[in-house]
Design a protein around this motif. Structure first.
Motif, PDB file in Angstrom:
ATOM      1  N   LEU A   1      -7.215   7.496  -1.425  1.00  9.14           N
ATOM      2  CA  LEU A   1      -7.889   6.200  -1.347  1.00  9.14           C
ATOM      3  C   LEU A   1      -8.299   5.737  -2.734  1.00  9.14           C
ATOM      4  O   LEU A   1      -8.206   4.553  -3.060  1.00  9.14           O
TER       5      LEU A   1
ATOM      6  N   SER B   1      -2.246  -9.556  -2.312  1.00  8.47           N
ATOM      7  CA  SER B   1      -2.577  -8.652  -1.212  1.00  8.47           C
ATOM      8  C   SER B   1      -3.776  -9.167  -0.455  1.00  8.47           C
ATOM      9  O   SER B   1      -4.716  -9.686  -1.022  1.00  8.47           O
TER      10      SER B   1
ATOM     11  N   VAL C   1       0.834  -1.197   0.000  1.00  8.01           N
ATOM     12  CA  VAL C   1       0.000   0.000   0.000  1.00  8.01           C
ATOM     13  C   VAL C   1       0.874   1.254   0.000  1.00  8.01           C
ATOM     14  O   VAL C   1       0.638   2.209  -0.747  1.00  8.01           O
TER      15      VAL C   1
ATOM     16  N   GLY D   1      -1.998  -4.660  -3.273  1.00  9.73           N
ATOM     17  CA  GLY D   1      -0.577  -4.390  -3.308  1.00  9.73           C
ATOM     18  C   GLY D   1      -0.005  -4.694  -4.671  1.00  9.73           C
ATOM     19  O   GLY D   1      -0.582  -5.415  -5.444  1.00  9.73           O
TER      20      GLY D   1
ATOM     21  N   ARG E   1       2.475   1.807  -3.410  1.00 11.03           N
ATOM     22  CA  ARG E   1       1.526   2.265  -4.425  1.00 11.03           C
ATOM     23  C   ARG E   1       1.230   3.754  -4.258  1.00 11.03           C
ATOM     24  O   ARG E   1       1.132   4.501  -5.229  1.00 11.03           O
ATOM     25  N   LEU E   2       1.103   4.191  -3.031  1.00 13.14           N
ATOM     26  CA  LEU E   2       0.800   5.602  -2.778  1.00 13.14           C
ATOM     27  C   LEU E   2       1.888   6.520  -3.311  1.00 13.14           C
ATOM     28  O   LEU E   2       1.602   7.601  -3.825  1.00 13.14           O
TER      29      LEU E   2
ATOM     30  N   VAL F   1      -8.170  -2.146  -2.064  1.00 15.70           N
ATOM     31  CA  VAL F   1      -6.754  -1.775  -2.143  1.00 15.70           C
ATOM     32  C   VAL F   1      -5.970  -3.038  -2.402  1.00 15.70           C
ATOM     33  O   VAL F   1      -6.124  -4.018  -1.685  1.00 15.70           O
TER      34      VAL F   1
ATOM     35  N   TYR G   1       1.524   8.716   3.762  1.00 19.12           N
ATOM     36  CA  TYR G   1       2.590   7.712   3.671  1.00 19.12           C
ATOM     37  C   TYR G   1       3.249   7.494   5.033  1.00 19.12           C
ATOM     38  O   TYR G   1       3.489   6.353   5.449  1.00 19.12           O
TER      39      TYR G   1
ATOM     40  N   GLU H   1      -6.851   6.448  -5.525  1.00 18.61           N
ATOM     41  CA  GLU H   1      -5.648   6.002  -6.228  1.00 18.61           C
ATOM     42  C   GLU H   1      -5.246   4.599  -5.789  1.00 18.61           C
ATOM     43  O   GLU H   1      -4.803   3.780  -6.595  1.00 18.61           O
ATOM     44  N   LEU H   2      -5.405   4.339  -4.508  1.00 18.87           N
ATOM     45  CA  LEU H   2      -5.031   3.022  -3.992  1.00 18.87           C
ATOM     46  C   LEU H   2      -5.987   1.937  -4.454  1.00 18.87           C
ATOM     47  O   LEU H   2      -5.620   0.766  -4.538  1.00 18.87           O
TER      48      LEU H   2
ATOM     49  N   ARG I   1       0.019  13.896   0.642  1.00 19.90           N
ATOM     50  CA  ARG I   1       0.287  12.505   0.264  1.00 19.90           C
ATOM     51  C   ARG I   1       1.388  11.924   1.163  1.00 19.90           C
ATOM     52  O   ARG I   1       1.288  10.787   1.651  1.00 19.90           O
TER      53      ARG I   1
END
Length: 628
Positions: A603, A345, A300, A628, A303-304, A626, A572, A605-606, A568
């Protein structure tokens, strides 16, 4: 250096993984360590210093380790002491500069150094009185922050004046009033022969730059420098570091651009990201093996930050997640990176429709990153509290659990929800909600008004009192103390939505007082409530990040690419605080008077790309939102 020293024979090297060992053995010349969250950067740099001392490459008295908080400096000293390098200085930039200023001032200027001004508010208050300006305490705090930003950015008053138009002035001040207030503060400070904390950096730099004897003495005293959290360095701190080095190149910097979350205070990752351009011969090491978090949580986080400047691609290392934080900072002798390629994931989502929220699904396993949505903020708080209660009942110590939020005012409803299920909580980095001055003032005013007002709708009665204290329906622009005060008062306004139907103004005010009194009961073992900023540098087995909506994260006043990117990075930081379990949640509504909310773009985007798809993904029980 002893050429016979080998990894096998030196325990300082044997305790490190391959990349950490490269850091430890690069003792001479410029070194840049790009260290991701949970990769053992502190272990790497303390073993580097200790190895340099043990091998004879370093005189411990001539090594300076620099960091940004007293807590971090104390941790460095403690670790170095255990490793046999207790003669090394480990200080904050300010502490090191202040020691030098106090030493050299009598020799260069004569007499004792000026007194240190620890709190700007009082002097700013006097300056505002001289100018006949009516300025409230939150605005004075924001002016103090402006003064700090100007100085750490190494801007003179003329340069700052040109910036004010674009930055804006705190509260209701005009740009001209702000500039006059700042000038008045500086005049008062000079009249009373005082220096503030930022002056310490600038005055020490000025003394080294202008006095050859001071420069020679300082550079003779310290030969090797190590700078931790280098992504947080300001122009003033970099200027001082350059003067300490005096053209020499024995400097090791350690940082992670993805954890730059103090740009508003003058920090910039530019020095970290530009280190190799400045020192072409620098040794560059990337620490990307994460010993803290499970593969699902790491997926996660990666990815962020994918595609962001300076972002590292973390690799999960399986050590067994019962390991202590100290163990997780470096590898066990048999541990190696666990490949995440092809890993499935476990991140899942569930939905609530007005109930407090689901307990952990039966299939939920340690290591999962779970995304949940709730009907509103109260349902979210109660849902998180219920999940925590279930975990505590299963034997998880409360102190290994944290709930992270964007702003302090979010803690009020969480404190209440945890109290309802019998779980103690403590707020880190700030006063508990009912201990804040503006909240105490509001509770007192509401109780007083409730003695005389009756028969009106509850929201009208409460909002009228809060307006008399400066609350407005619309939030003030920008961050700072003015915004923080508004957030606290707005949190009280939001409590009206949570009150049962038929609640009278008097009952509402009495309930606030009862809660304020009850929270003073001490808790021995408690869940941590913390803002994302105050969570940096910490870690817990289980982390819940709440309120992930547009307007909260990213915060409403974050405008433009750079500001959004800092939000962001805040998320993280929060994600990478979790060792074993991570829950991300958001309320679909702000309450009866505030309408629907959008899930945070992060969220989306994830998980899914659009709001509709994101809701569909969340609503389908067990459908991953979400991956991975």
């Amino acid at each position: 250096m002893d050429g016979d020293v080998t990894v096998a024979s030196d325990p300082l090297l044997a305790a490190l993984d391959d990349d950490q060992r490269v850091v430890a053995e690069a003792l001479i010349g410029p070194v840049c360590v790009l260290a991701g969250a949970g990769t053992g950067k502190t272990r790497a740099i303390t073993h580097r210093i200790a190895y340099g001392v043990a091998s004879g490459a370093y005189d411990p008295a001539r090594v300076m380790a620099l960091t940004f908080t007293a807590r971090s400096a104390a941790e460095l000293r403690a670790r170095l002491r255990v490793l046999g390098a207790d003669g090394v200085q480990a200080r904050t930039f300010h502490a090191a500069a202040l020691a030098q200023l106090n030493h050299f001032w009598p020799l260069v200027v004569g007499g004792s150094a000026p007194r240190l001004l620890e709190y700007k508010g009082r002097l700013l208050g006097e300056a505002s009185e001289r100018l006949r300006l009516r300025v409230d305490v939150p605005t004075l705090r924001d002016v103090a922050a402006e003064i700090e930003w100007r100085k750490v950015s190494v801007l003179g008053m003329d340069d700052y004046e040109q910036r004010v138009a674009s930055r804006g002035a705190p509260g209701t001040l005009t740009p001209d009033q702000l500039l006059a207030l700042v000038a008045g503060y500086e005049q008062l400070k000079d009249e009373r022969r005082m220096l503030d904390f930022e002056d310490v950096l600038l005055a020490t730099a000025g003394m080294i730059e202008s006095e050859p004897s001071v420069a020679m003495h300082v550079r003779e005293s310290y030969r090797h420098f190590v700078v931790d959290e280098y992504q947080d360095v300001s122009p003033a701190q970099q200027q001082l570091l350059d003067l300490w080095l005096g053209g020499r190149r024995d400097v090791c910097v350690v940082g992670d651009a993805s954890q730059t979350i103090y740009s508003f205070a003058g920090a910039t990752p530019d020095y970290l990201l530009g280190f190799q351009r400045r020192y072409e011969e620098a040794t560059l090491v990337r620490l990307e093996r994460n010993y803290r978090s499970t593969p699902e949580i790491i997926a996660v986080a990666n990815r962020l930050m994918r595609g962001r400047a300076g972002a590292l691609q973390l690799e999960a290392v399986t050590l067994g997640h019962a390991a202590t934080a100290a163990d997780a900072a470096g590898p066990a002798s048999t541990a190696g990176p666990a490949s995440t390629a092809g890993a499935t994931s476990s991140a899942r989502s569930a939905s609530t429709t007005g109930s407090p929220g689901p307990s952990a699904p039966a299939r939920e396993q340690p290591g999962e990153a779970v995304v949940l949505d709730y009907a509103d903020e109260l349902a979210e708080a109660r849902g998180v509290a219920t999940r925590i209660r279930d975990r505590v009942d299963a034997g998880v110590p409360p102190e290994t659990i944290a709930v992270l939020m964007r702003v302090n005012s979010q803690s009020a409803i969480l404190e209440r929800a945890l109290d309802e299920v019998g779980v103690g909580s403590r707020v880190r980095g700030a006063a508990r909600f009912f201990d804040r001055p503006e909240v105490r003032e509001a509770v007192h005013a509401l109780r007083a008004a409730a003695l005389t007002i009756s028969g009106e709708p509850l929201f009208k009665s409460v909002s009228d009192v809060l307006r008399s204290l400066g609350w407005t329906v619309q939030a003030p622009e920008g961050p700072g103390a003015v915004r923080a005060r508004w957030e606290s008062l707005n949190a009280i306004a939001r409590l009206v939505d949570d009150a049962p139907d038929g609640t009278t103004f008097r009952a509402f005010a009495d309930d606030l007082r009862a809660r304020a009194e009850a929270q003073h009961e001490p808790t021995v073992s408690a869940v941590t409530l913390a803002t994302l900023h105050s969570a940096k540098g910490l870690e817990w087995d289980e982390v819940h990040i709440v309120g992930l909506t547009e307007g909260m994260l990213p915060i409403a006043y974050a405008k433009g690419f750079d500001a959004i990117d800092e939000e962001r990075r805040l998320l993280y930081v929060g994600i990478t605080r979790a060792r074993r379990r991570l829950t991300l949640s958001w309320p679909r509504s702000g309450g009866a008077h505030r309408g629907e909310r959008e899930p945070s773009r992060f969220l989306q985007e994830l998980g899914s790309r659009t709001r509709g798809a994101a809701r569909a993904g969340v609503a389908a029980a067990g459908r991953p939102a979400v991956r991975g």
